[in-house]
Design a protein around this motif. Structure first.
Motif, PDB file in Angstrom:
ATOM      1  N   SER A 132       0.825  -1.199   0.000  1.00  0.00           N
ATOM      2  CA  SER A 132       0.000   0.000   0.000  1.00  0.00           C
ATOM      3  C   SER A 132       0.864   1.256   0.000  1.00  0.00           C
ATOM      4  O   SER A 132       0.591   2.216  -0.744  1.00  0.00           O
ATOM      5  N   GLU A 133       1.911   1.251   0.788  1.00  0.00           N
ATOM      6  CA  GLU A 133       2.793   2.413   0.859  1.00  0.00           C
ATOM      7  C   GLU A 133       3.530   2.625  -0.466  1.00  0.00           C
ATOM      8  O   GLU A 133       3.698   3.767  -0.914  1.00  0.00           O
ATOM      9  N   ASN A 136       1.094   4.059  -2.959  1.00  0.00           N
ATOM     10  CA  ASN A 136       0.886   5.489  -2.712  1.00  0.00           C
ATOM     11  C   ASN A 136       1.978   6.316  -3.371  1.00  0.00           C
ATOM     12  O   ASN A 136       1.697   7.346  -4.018  1.00  0.00           O
ATOM     13  N   ARG A 137       3.219   5.891  -3.214  1.00  0.00           N
ATOM     14  CA  ARG A 137       4.330   6.637  -3.810  1.00  0.00           C
ATOM     15  C   ARG A 137       4.252   6.604  -5.333  1.00  0.00           C
ATOM     16  O   ARG A 137       4.529   7.602  -6.008  1.00  0.00           O
ATOM     17  N   ASP A 140       1.631   8.981  -6.412  1.00  0.00           N
ATOM     18  CA  ASP A 140       2.120  10.348  -6.226  1.00  0.00           C
ATOM     19  C   ASP A 140       2.957  10.784  -7.425  1.00  0.00           C
ATOM     20  O   ASP A 140       2.832  11.911  -7.920  1.00  0.00           O
ATOM     21  N   ARG A 176      -5.568   4.869   1.353  1.00  0.00           N
ATOM     22  CA  ARG A 176      -5.553   6.147   0.650  1.00  0.00           C
ATOM     23  C   ARG A 176      -5.750   5.847  -0.833  1.00  0.00           C
ATOM     24  O   ARG A 176      -4.798   5.635  -1.576  1.00  0.00           O
ATOM     25  N   PRO A 178      -6.278   6.028  -4.826  1.00  0.00           N
ATOM     26  CA  PRO A 178      -5.721   6.973  -5.802  1.00  0.00           C
ATOM     27  C   PRO A 178      -6.638   8.148  -6.105  1.00  0.00           C
ATOM     28  O   PRO A 178      -6.154   9.243  -6.405  1.00  0.00           O
TER      29      PRO A 178
END
Length: 211
Positions: A132-133, A136-137, A140, A176, A178
């Motif tokens: 998940s992390e 997220n990146r 981003d 979180r 997209p």
């Protein structure tokens, strides 16, 4: 006639949306994952990796989502789902198609199937969290690259936007999602408004929230 082996909401959604955008005649052939049909002897003859989708185009049997998408863009250039061959815009298109398939699409495997990445089931939640992390990146970076442009290629809509839409949709259940990035949400809304995309969603019976 073209035939697309699909399962609702799977990676087959990208070529399905493309076929609707193209307006080509094609047949949808359900691969019932609920019955593990993707691992059946019959399906493994089409795709020995046992994954969805597969496109049958005459004597051609093609698997790998990005490969199918690029084939369709080349086969139906009049649909305008990719810039002209040999142009810098085409190179940018390739960049996005390869990035999306190699980076977020590949990473989703760990998010959805963390047990495949561990020998001890107790470690699966940590694998999912780390995935998940990383996702997220990745989103981003995509968001920063997109900026305030309408589409990934600027003013020009392409199959890359359909690809990104599918990946945004897959992340709807993440802590979180997209869509929480405003420009990714706006792009997804623009894709969702396209009649061909609506037709694909309706044909697959996908329910809200779409992304």
């Amino acid at each position: 006639m073209l035939a697309l082996y699909y399962y609702p909401g799977n990676a087959s959604l990208l070529p399905h949306m493309m076929l609707r955008e193209i307006g080509a005649e094609f047949e949808l052939r359900l691969v019932d994952r609920g019955q593990n049909a993707q691992k059946s002897a019959e399906y493994l003859k089409l795709n020995p990796s046992g994954r969805i989708p597969v496109l049958v185009d005459g004597d051609l049997v093609l698997f790998e989502t990005a490969a199918i998408a690029l084939h369709l863009a080349d086969k139906f250039p009049q649909a305008g789902l990719a810039p002209a061959l040999g142009t810098s815009e085409r190179a940018e298109f390739y960049k996005w198609m390869i990035h999306l398939t190699n980076t977020p699409q590949a990473e989703y495997r760990a998010w959805f199937y963390p047990h495949e990445h561990v020998s001890d089931e107790a470690a699966a939640p940590a694998v999912k969290q780390a995935s998940s992390e990383r996702l997220n990146r990745m989103f981003d970076v995509i968001s920063e690259q997109l900026g305030d442009r309408t589409w990934l290629l600027g003013d020009r809509f392409s199959a890359a936007d359909l690809f990104l839409f599918m990946l945004i949709r897959w992340g709807r259940g993440m802590p979180r999602p997209p869509r929480s990035l405003p420009n990714l949400n706006a792009l997804a809304e623009r894709v969702l408004a396209r009649p061909a995309v609506q037709q694909a969603i309706d044909a697959e019976g996908l329910k809200a929230p779409i992304f």
